[in-house]
Design a protein around this motif. Sequence first.
Motif, PDB file in Angstrom:
ATOM      1  N   ALA A  81      -7.895   2.000   1.136  1.00 45.17           N
ATOM      2  CA  ALA A  81      -7.556   0.578   1.035  1.00 45.17           C
ATOM      3  C   ALA A  81      -8.652  -0.265   1.670  1.00 45.17           C
ATOM      4  N   ILE A  82      -9.272  -1.129   0.872  1.00 48.06           N
ATOM      5  CA  ILE A  82     -10.358  -1.987   1.330  1.00 48.06           C
ATOM      6  C   ILE A  82     -10.093  -3.408   0.842  1.00 48.06           C
ATOM      7  N   VAL A  94       0.809  -1.221   0.000  1.00 46.35           N
ATOM      8  CA  VAL A  94       0.000   0.000   0.000  1.00 46.35           C
ATOM      9  C   VAL A  94       0.831   1.255   0.000  1.00 46.35           C
ATOM     10  N   ALA A  95       0.521   2.140  -0.864  1.00 43.47           N
ATOM     11  CA  ALA A  95       0.905   3.528  -0.688  1.00 43.47           C
ATOM     12  C   ALA A  95      -0.326   4.279  -1.060  1.00 43.47           C
ATOM     13  N   ILE A  96      -1.016   4.748  -0.072  1.00 41.80           N
ATOM     14  CA  ILE A  96      -2.345   5.284  -0.344  1.00 41.80           C
ATOM     15  C   ILE A  96      -2.241   6.780  -0.543  1.00 41.80           C
ATOM     16  N   SER A  97      -2.662   7.225  -1.675  1.00 40.80           N
ATOM     17  CA  SER A  97      -2.612   8.643  -1.976  1.00 40.80           C
ATOM     18  C   SER A  97      -3.743   9.366  -1.279  1.00 40.80           C
ATOM     19  N   ALA A  98      -3.667  10.673  -1.243  1.00 43.59           N
ATOM     20  CA  ALA A  98      -4.740  11.465  -0.650  1.00 43.59           C
ATOM     21  C   ALA A  98      -6.012  11.262  -1.422  1.00 43.59           C
ATOM     22  N   CYS A  99      -7.126  11.417  -0.708  1.00 47.61           N
ATOM     23  CA  CYS A  99      -8.430  11.165  -1.316  1.00 47.61           C
ATOM     24  C   CYS A  99      -8.691  12.130  -2.459  1.00 47.61           C
ATOM     25  N   LYS A 100      -9.165  11.616  -3.587  1.00 51.39           N
ATOM     26  CA  LYS A 100      -9.511  12.427  -4.742  1.00 51.39           C
ATOM     27  C   LYS A 100     -11.005  12.383  -4.957  1.00 51.39           C
TER      28      LYS A 100
END
Length: 275
Positions: A223-224, A12-18
């Motif tokens: 991430a789900i 995971v590298a979760i980007s900011a919510c778009k």
Amino acid sequence: MKKIIFIMVLLVAISACKENKKDQHLTPVEADGGIGDGATSLSDSFAQRLEESHNKDAYTSKKAISYDLLLNFNGKQRLDVKVTMLTNSSKLRMDFKDGSSIIYDGNEVYLTPTNTENPSARFDIFTWTYFTAMPFKLTDSGTQWNGFEEKTINSKAFARAKLSFKNDVGDTADDWYMTYADTDTNLLSYAAYIVTYGKTLEKAEAAPHAIVYTNYKVLDGVAIADSWEFYNWSEEKELYGDSIGDASLTNFMFMDEADFKVPSDSKKVEAPKQN
């Protein structure tokens, strides 16, 4: 026969919510640097870091989420429902294919229509939705953390800590979860748990289970896991034996509005008594 496979997934590298309403499909999760030095010194920071890796801020910035849940347990289909829930879990509903529904309106649980018989309605509406939202509820009011440690299981490194609850939290405040994070991804890998719903703590602790989160994807930066596996668990053996259940979650969608109104043709579902 399914043998235990640590499908302690990808990455995971979760980007900011778009805020892209057209992008309502799940995409594979990419690799991340993991937990990092100094970030796991306390159980509380363990929980905070997990929420950050799953991108709780992006999740809770949305009003509601819906998905289809197909759950099998002990060789039988347990649920086949559409789930709709506010992202803060304050209102929940499950819609069945026969037209019946379970609704939690923020105060009480209801079954509709009134001629519906579903003895596990209250358990279902709270338990399975909690498993979905768990990575985003680890620092909720009433949560308590202790016992952080790093542990190697089958040559795989995990960080873990125990989640429990204050006495006035929910129907089953005696429940606890031993939560495990993959140290490569810092995603919630699995959680051992007990179910005290309708039973004593002693009976519940005699048979802990574990939910393994697999196949992580990203939906609008969040991430789900869209697949679950269930196993028996013990402190000595960790996950053991064959899978005792599984679930698939499909058709995820974040929504701006959702309906949790209780129809007039409904009946209240009371909280259980301890046996």
